[in-house]
Motif scaffolding. Sequence first.
Motif, PDB file in Angstrom:
ATOM      1  N   TYR A  17       0.831  -1.200   0.000  1.00 48.83           N
ATOM      2  CA  TYR A  17       0.000   0.000   0.000  1.00 48.83           C
ATOM      3  C   TYR A  17       0.866   1.250   0.000  1.00 48.83           C
ATOM      4  CZ  TYR A  17      -2.618   3.827   2.015  1.00 48.83           C
ATOM      5  OH  TYR A  17      -3.143   5.049   2.267  1.00 48.83           O
ATOM      6  N   CYS A  18       1.901   1.254   0.819  1.00 53.32           N
ATOM      7  CA  CYS A  18       2.792   2.421   0.875  1.00 53.32           C
ATOM      8  C   CYS A  18       3.487   2.641  -0.464  1.00 53.32           C
ATOM      9  CB  CYS A  18       3.825   2.240   1.978  1.00 53.32           C
ATOM     10  SG  CYS A  18       3.124   2.332   3.628  1.00 53.32           S
ATOM     11  N   ALA A  19       3.940   1.560  -1.086  1.00 47.94           N
ATOM     12  CA  ALA A  19       4.607   1.679  -2.385  1.00 47.94           C
ATOM     13  C   ALA A  19       3.641   2.174  -3.454  1.00 47.94           C
ATOM     14  CB  ALA A  19       5.206   0.336  -2.785  1.00 47.94           C
ATOM     15  N   LEU A  20       2.426   1.652  -3.451  1.00 52.49           N
ATOM     16  CA  LEU A  20       1.430   2.081  -4.439  1.00 52.49           C
ATOM     17  C   LEU A  20       1.030   3.531  -4.212  1.00 52.49           C
ATOM     18  CD1 LEU A  20      -0.415   1.296  -6.793  1.00 52.49           C
ATOM     19  CD2 LEU A  20      -2.094   0.560  -5.103  1.00 52.49           C
ATOM     20  N   TRP A  22       2.884   5.863  -2.919  1.00 49.74           N
ATOM     21  CA  TRP A  22       4.005   6.683  -3.391  1.00 49.74           C
ATOM     22  C   TRP A  22       3.972   6.795  -4.912  1.00 49.74           C
ATOM     23  CZ3 TRP A  22       8.061   5.128  -6.571  1.00 49.74           C
ATOM     24  CH2 TRP A  22       9.031   6.100  -6.778  1.00 49.74           C
ATOM     25  N   TRP A  23       3.723   5.679  -5.603  1.00 48.77           N
ATOM     26  CA  TRP A  23       3.723   5.673  -7.061  1.00 48.77           C
ATOM     27  C   TRP A  23       2.599   6.549  -7.612  1.00 48.77           C
ATOM     28  CZ3 TRP A  23       6.907   4.389 -10.820  1.00 48.77           C
ATOM     29  CH2 TRP A  23       6.407   4.264 -12.095  1.00 48.77           C
ATOM     30  N   VAL A  24       1.397   6.385  -7.074  1.00 47.00           N
ATOM     31  CA  VAL A  24       0.241   7.143  -7.556  1.00 47.00           C
ATOM     32  C   VAL A  24       0.367   8.612  -7.179  1.00 47.00           C
ATOM     33  CG1 VAL A  24      -2.249   7.446  -7.252  1.00 47.00           C
ATOM     34  CG2 VAL A  24      -1.305   5.167  -7.573  1.00 47.00           C
ATOM     35  N   ARG A  26       2.897  10.581  -6.920  1.00 43.09           N
ATOM     36  CA  ARG A  26       4.020  11.375  -7.418  1.00 43.09           C
ATOM     37  C   ARG A  26       3.561  12.636  -8.132  1.00 43.09           C
ATOM     38  NH1 ARG A  26       7.561   8.326 -11.209  1.00 43.09           N
ATOM     39  NH2 ARG A  26       5.560   7.607 -11.959  1.00 43.09           N
ATOM     40  N   ARG A  33      -2.764  13.895  -2.059  1.00 44.57           N
ATOM     41  CA  ARG A  33      -2.118  12.695  -1.505  1.00 44.57           C
ATOM     42  C   ARG A  33      -2.736  12.319  -0.165  1.00 44.57           C
ATOM     43  NH1 ARG A  33       4.389  13.484  -2.397  1.00 44.57           N
ATOM     44  NH2 ARG A  33       4.266  14.033  -4.588  1.00 44.57           N
TER      45      ARG A  33
END
Length: 55
Positions: A17-20, A22-24, A26, A33
């Motif tokens: 979830y944290c990685a997604l 961050w990706w979304v 940007r 955010r």
Amino acid sequence: MSPDLLRLDLLVPALMYCALLWWVGRGLSWTARLATAVVTLVLIVGVLLVGRGWH
């Protein structure tokens, strides 16, 4: 710390979830955010409550 907090079935989705997020996020402003994070966390909590049989 509770042993439940260290289970991989909870830890791996949280990291994903944290990685997604961050990706979304940007290309989003900080308020967008934050709103995305809040809405997603509310949905996750709702699914967990329904899945555990909360009434």
